[in-house]
Write a protein that holds these residues in place. Structure first.
Motif, PDB file in Angstrom:
ATOM      1  N   HIS A   1      60.913  92.767  52.940  1.00 23.10           N
ATOM      2  CA  HIS A   1      61.282  93.079  54.325  1.00 23.10           C
ATOM      3  C   HIS A   1      60.056  93.315  55.205  1.00 23.10           C
ATOM      4  O   HIS A   1      60.061  92.974  56.390  1.00 23.10           O
ATOM      5  CB  HIS A   1      62.204  94.296  54.363  1.00 23.10           C
ATOM      6  CG  HIS A   1      62.682  94.643  55.736  1.00 23.10           C
ATOM      7  ND1 HIS A   1      63.611  93.879  56.412  1.00 23.10           N
ATOM      8  CD2 HIS A   1      62.342  95.645  56.573  1.00 23.10           C
ATOM      9  CE1 HIS A   1      63.837  94.404  57.598  1.00 23.10           C
ATOM     10  NE2 HIS A   1      63.075  95.484  57.724  1.00 23.10           N
ATOM     11  N   PHE A   2      58.994  93.887  54.636  1.00 22.94           N
ATOM     12  CA  PHE A   2      57.809  94.233  55.416  1.00 22.94           C
ATOM     13  C   PHE A   2      56.665  93.236  55.256  1.00 22.94           C
ATOM     14  O   PHE A   2      55.564  93.471  55.751  1.00 22.94           O
ATOM     15  CB  PHE A   2      57.329  95.646  55.062  1.00 22.94           C
ATOM     16  CG  PHE A   2      58.219  96.727  55.639  1.00 22.94           C
ATOM     17  CD1 PHE A   2      58.087  97.123  56.951  1.00 22.94           C
ATOM     18  CD2 PHE A   2      59.193  97.325  54.855  1.00 22.94           C
ATOM     19  CE1 PHE A   2      58.902  98.109  57.490  1.00 22.94           C
ATOM     20  CE2 PHE A   2      60.026  98.309  55.380  1.00 22.94           C
ATOM     21  CZ  PHE A   2      59.876  98.698  56.697  1.00 22.94           C
ATOM     22  N   THR A   3      56.879  92.101  54.594  1.00 18.52           N
ATOM     23  CA  THR A   3      55.798  91.132  54.386  1.00 18.52           C
ATOM     24  C   THR A   3      55.292  90.497  55.680  1.00 18.52           C
ATOM     25  O   THR A   3      54.208  89.919  55.683  1.00 18.52           O
ATOM     26  CB  THR A   3      56.218  90.003  53.423  1.00 18.52           C
ATOM     27  OG1 THR A   3      57.414  89.396  53.907  1.00 18.52           O
ATOM     28  CG2 THR A   3      56.399  90.533  52.019  1.00 18.52           C
ATOM     29  N   LYS A   4      56.033  90.610  56.767  1.00 15.21           N
ATOM     30  CA  LYS A   4      55.548  90.051  58.030  1.00 15.21           C
ATOM     31  C   LYS A   4      54.335  90.805  58.559  1.00 15.21           C
ATOM     32  O   LYS A   4      53.651  90.343  59.462  1.00 15.21           O
ATOM     33  CB  LYS A   4      56.658  90.010  59.073  1.00 15.21           C
ATOM     34  CG  LYS A   4      57.205  91.356  59.472  1.00 15.21           C
ATOM     35  CD  LYS A   4      58.348  91.181  60.467  1.00 15.21           C
ATOM     36  CE  LYS A   4      59.010  92.505  60.773  1.00 15.21           C
ATOM     37  NZ  LYS A   4      60.140  92.305  61.668  1.00 15.21           N
ATOM     38  N   TYR A   5      54.043  91.979  57.984  1.00 16.22           N
ATOM     39  CA  TYR A   5      52.877  92.758  58.373  1.00 16.22           C
ATOM     40  C   TYR A   5      51.742  92.475  57.390  1.00 16.22           C
ATOM     41  O   TYR A   5      51.833  92.828  56.218  1.00 16.22           O
ATOM     42  CB  TYR A   5      53.204  94.256  58.403  1.00 16.22           C
ATOM     43  CG  TYR A   5      54.319  94.563  59.382  1.00 16.22           C
ATOM     44  CD1 TYR A   5      54.068  94.607  60.745  1.00 16.22           C
ATOM     45  CD2 TYR A   5      55.622  94.760  58.937  1.00 16.22           C
ATOM     46  CE1 TYR A   5      55.085  94.863  61.653  1.00 16.22           C
ATOM     47  CE2 TYR A   5      56.647  95.015  59.828  1.00 16.22           C
ATOM     48  CZ  TYR A   5      56.374  95.061  61.188  1.00 16.22           C
ATOM     49  OH  TYR A   5      57.379  95.305  62.081  1.00 16.22           O
ATOM     50  N   PRO A   6      50.671  91.832  57.830  1.00 18.26           N
ATOM     51  CA  PRO A   6      49.605  91.422  56.918  1.00 18.26           C
ATOM     52  C   PRO A   6      48.884  92.590  56.235  1.00 18.26           C
ATOM     53  O   PRO A   6      48.287  92.409  55.186  1.00 18.26           O
ATOM     54  CB  PRO A   6      48.638  90.636  57.793  1.00 18.26           C
ATOM     55  CG  PRO A   6      49.041  90.878  59.192  1.00 18.26           C
ATOM     56  CD  PRO A   6      50.429  91.411  59.202  1.00 18.26           C
ATOM     57  N   SER A   7      48.981  93.784  56.788  1.00 24.95           N
ATOM     58  CA  SER A   7      48.300  94.929  56.175  1.00 24.95           C
ATOM     59  C   SER A   7      49.096  95.536  55.014  1.00 24.95           C
ATOM     60  O   SER A   7      48.587  96.405  54.314  1.00 24.95           O
ATOM     61  CB  SER A   7      48.043  96.009  57.230  1.00 24.95           C
ATOM     62  OG  SER A   7      49.263  96.448  57.779  1.00 24.95           O
TER      63      SER A   7
END
Length: 91
Positions: free
Chosen positions: A77-83
């Motif tokens: 779900h949070f993979t869209k955030y590169p960090s």
């Protein structure tokens, strides 16, 4: 596609200052490197799992997850955030 496993009435919990450590929870010098005091709902406990995370890292705590949410689902779900580096669901 949006992850539907989050509770629709989730609320944000802001960090609160932790009161001085009770005597029965005081740590030795060797434990201080591993143990972290946590506080929630009027209770204080030692959390050894925070040592798994880098000291200078930002963390996001997500509450009100349904019981069927898994670490891989939350990570996805949070993979869209590169960090993003890791997730951990504490139950």
């Amino acid at each position: 596609e949006q992850l539907q496993s989050f509770h629709p009435s989730a609320t944000t919990i802001l960090p609160q200052p932790i009161a001085p450590e009770p005597t029965h929870l005081q740590t030795t010098d060797s434990e201080k490197k591993k143990a972290h005091l946590r506080s929630a709902a009027g209770k204080v406990w030692k959390d050894q799992t925070l040592s798994d995370w880098p000291e200078n890292d930002y963390r996001l705590f997500v509450g009100n997850l349904t019981k069927d949410v898994t670490d891989p689902e939350l990570y996805e779900h949070f993979t869209k955030y590169p960090s993003l580096q890791m997730v951990k669901i504490a139950r």
